[in-house]
Design an enzyme around this catalytic site. Structure first.
Site, PDB file in Angstrom:
ATOM      1  CG  ASP A 156       4.932   2.737   7.444  1.00 37.78           C
ATOM      2  OD1 ASP A 156       3.997   3.281   6.812  1.00 37.78           O
ATOM      3  OD2 ASP A 156       4.740   1.825   8.268  1.00 37.78           O
ATOM      4  CG  HIS A 157       3.879   0.000   4.273  1.00 38.51           C
ATOM      5  ND1 HIS A 157       3.895  -1.312   4.679  1.00 38.51           N
ATOM      6  CD2 HIS A 157       3.507   0.719   5.365  1.00 38.51           C
ATOM      7  CE1 HIS A 157       3.536  -1.387   5.957  1.00 38.51           C
ATOM      8  NE2 HIS A 157       3.295  -0.164   6.393  1.00 38.51           N
ATOM      9  CG  HIS A 163      -0.434   0.056   2.532  1.00 37.07           C
ATOM     10  ND1 HIS A 163       0.343  -0.943   3.080  1.00 37.07           N
ATOM     11  CD2 HIS A 163      -0.531   1.014   3.495  1.00 37.07           C
ATOM     12  CE1 HIS A 163       0.693  -0.606   4.315  1.00 37.07           C
ATOM     13  NE2 HIS A 163       0.181   0.587   4.590  1.00 37.07           N
ATOM     14  CG  HIS A 196       3.763  -1.966  11.606  1.00 38.61           C
ATOM     15  ND1 HIS A 196       4.566  -0.858  11.780  1.00 38.61           N
ATOM     16  CD2 HIS A 196       3.074  -1.756  10.462  1.00 38.61           C
ATOM     17  CE1 HIS A 196       4.360   0.000  10.790  1.00 38.61           C
ATOM     18  NE2 HIS A 196       3.458  -0.523   9.966  1.00 38.61           N
ATOM     19  CG  ASP A 245       0.512  -1.472   7.800  1.00 43.19           C
ATOM     20  OD1 ASP A 245       1.419  -2.270   8.086  1.00 43.19           O
ATOM     21  OD2 ASP A 245       0.692  -0.234   7.756  1.00 43.19           O
ATOM     22  CG  HIS A 275       0.027   4.294   4.802  1.00 46.24           C
ATOM     23  ND1 HIS A 275      -0.703   3.510   5.662  1.00 46.24           N
ATOM     24  CD2 HIS A 275      -0.816   5.273   4.367  1.00 46.24           C
ATOM     25  CE1 HIS A 275      -1.939   3.986   5.748  1.00 46.24           C
ATOM     26  NE2 HIS A 275      -2.030   5.049   4.967  1.00 46.24           N
ATOM     27  CG  HIS A 280      -4.010   0.133   6.784  1.00 48.39           C
ATOM     28  ND1 HIS A 280      -3.963   0.725   8.020  1.00 48.39           N
ATOM     29  CD2 HIS A 280      -2.819   0.406   6.198  1.00 48.39           C
ATOM     30  CE1 HIS A 280      -2.795   1.329   8.170  1.00 48.39           C
ATOM     31  NE2 HIS A 280      -2.082   1.156   7.070  1.00 48.39           N
TER      32      HIS A 280
HETATM   33 FE    FE Z   1       2.681   0.541   8.186  1.00 51.02          FE
HETATM   34 ZN    ZN Z   2       0.066   1.532   6.620  1.00 49.52          ZN
END
Ligand code: FE
Ligand code: ZN
Length: 255
Positions: A60-61, A56, A171, A133, A58, A114
Site C-alpha cells: 500500500d506504499h 517503505h 493512514h 507508517d 509494503h 515497522h
Molecule cells: Fe501502510
Molecule cells: Zn506499512
C-alpha cells in the site's frame, strides 16, 4: 516558496500525498497506494508527476510504483535498506541524504521498526515531514520487522523535530488510536481533549492528518515512555523507556 501539498484518501484508510515545488513545477507522490486515485488527482490539478518518494516496501506504499512510472517516466527514490523490494527504484537513499523536488529540499531519516529500511522525508523549510507508517496520530506502526529499541529510537528522531513540524502520516487510524491511548494514559487532559476533538472531526468526515510534533509529544503514548503518569498506569514506574515502549506496543497489538 512553500511546497503545495495535496492530500486525499486512498484505499480504505490510506492517504495519498501529492507535493509540488511551486517554483519549478516538479511534483512527487509520497508512496503509491493507488495509482488510479493518484492519476485522478494529478489530472484534476493539471500537474505532471516527476518523482515518487517511497517510505517503505509494503504494497500500500510501493505497489503502484510501476504503473505510475510507466505512465510518467518519473524518478523513483526509496529506502536503501530495502532497495530490492521497491519496484522500479532509481535512487536508494538513507540517513542524512538530501532529496530535491525542484528547488525544495528534503532530508532523509532512517526510521526502522515497522520495516527495517523505513525512511521519512523532512522538508525543514516547509515544516513538513512525510512519515509513512512510522508514527500515526496518537499511534505508531506495528513492529513487523524491527525491534522495540529500533522503533523507540526512530520515534525519538521524529519527536526531536521542531515542535510545529506537520507530520503527514500514511493512514487515518486516529480514532482507534485515541481509544487505545486513553486506556493507558487516562489522566492525560491534553489526550482527553484531543480525543473529543477527533470524534467531532471524524463524525463530519474531516481528516485528522496531518498532526504535529507538539501534539504527538503531549498525547501519543508511544512517545511518552518516559512520562511518570504513563509508567505508573502500566505498573512500570522507573523502567527503561524502551521497555515501557515495548509494553505499550504489546498492549496495542492486543487491544
Ligand atoms: Fe501502510
Ligand atoms: Zn506499512
Amino acid at each position: 516558496m512553500p511546497l503545495e501539498i495535496n492530500q486525499f484518501p486512498c484505499l480504505s484508510d490510506n492517504y495519498g500525498f501529492l507535493i509540488r515545488d511551486r517554483k519549478t513545477g516538479a511534483v512527487a507522490t509520497v508512496d503509491t497506494p493507488d495509482p488510479d486515485a493518484i492519476n485522478a488527482e494529478l489530472k484534476k490539478a493539471g500537474w505532471r508527476l516527476t518523482h515518487i518518494f517511497n517510505t517503505h516496501h509494503h504494497w500500500d506504499h510501493a505497489g503502484g510504483n510501476l504503473a505510475l512510472k510507466d505512465k510518467w517516466n518519473c524518478e523513483i527514490v526509496g529506502p536503501k535498506g530495502e532497495a530490492a523490494r521497491i519496484p522500479g527504484l532509481d535512487r536508494a537513499v538513507g540517513e542524512g541524504d538530501i532529496v530535491m523536488l525542484g528547488d525544495s529540499k528534503a532530508r532523509v531519516h532512517d526510521t526502522p521498526g515497522h520495516t527495517l529500511g523505513h525512511i521519512i522525508y523532512h522538508f525543514a523549510d516547509d515544516g513538513a515531514a512525510f512519515v509513512g507508517d512510522t508514527i500515526f496520530a496518537m499511534g505508531c506502526g506495528r513492529l513487523f520487522e524491527g525491534t522495540p529499541a529500533q522503533m523507540w529510537s526512530s520515534l525519538s528522531k521524529i519527536a526531536d523535530l521542531p515542535a510545529a513540524t506537520k507530520l503527514y502520516c500514511a493512514h487515518e487510524y486516529t480514532q482507534a488510536n485515541a481509544a487505545f491511548a486513553l486506556s493507558v494514559d487516562p489522566e492525560n487532559d491534553a489526550l482527553r481533549a484531543r480525543s473529543n476533538e477527533v470524534d467531532r472531526l471524524r463524525a463530519q468526515g474531516v481528516p485528522t492528518v496531518p498532526t504535529t510534533v507538539a501534539l504527538e509529544r503531549s498525547t501519543n503514548p508511544f512517545l511518552r515512555a518516559e512520562d511518570n503518569a504513563l509508567q505508573a498506569a502500566l505498573g512500570m514506574t522507573g523502567a527503561n523507556p524502551v521497555e515501557v515502549f515495548a509494553e505499550t506496543r504489546r498492549r496495542k497489538d492486543r487491544f
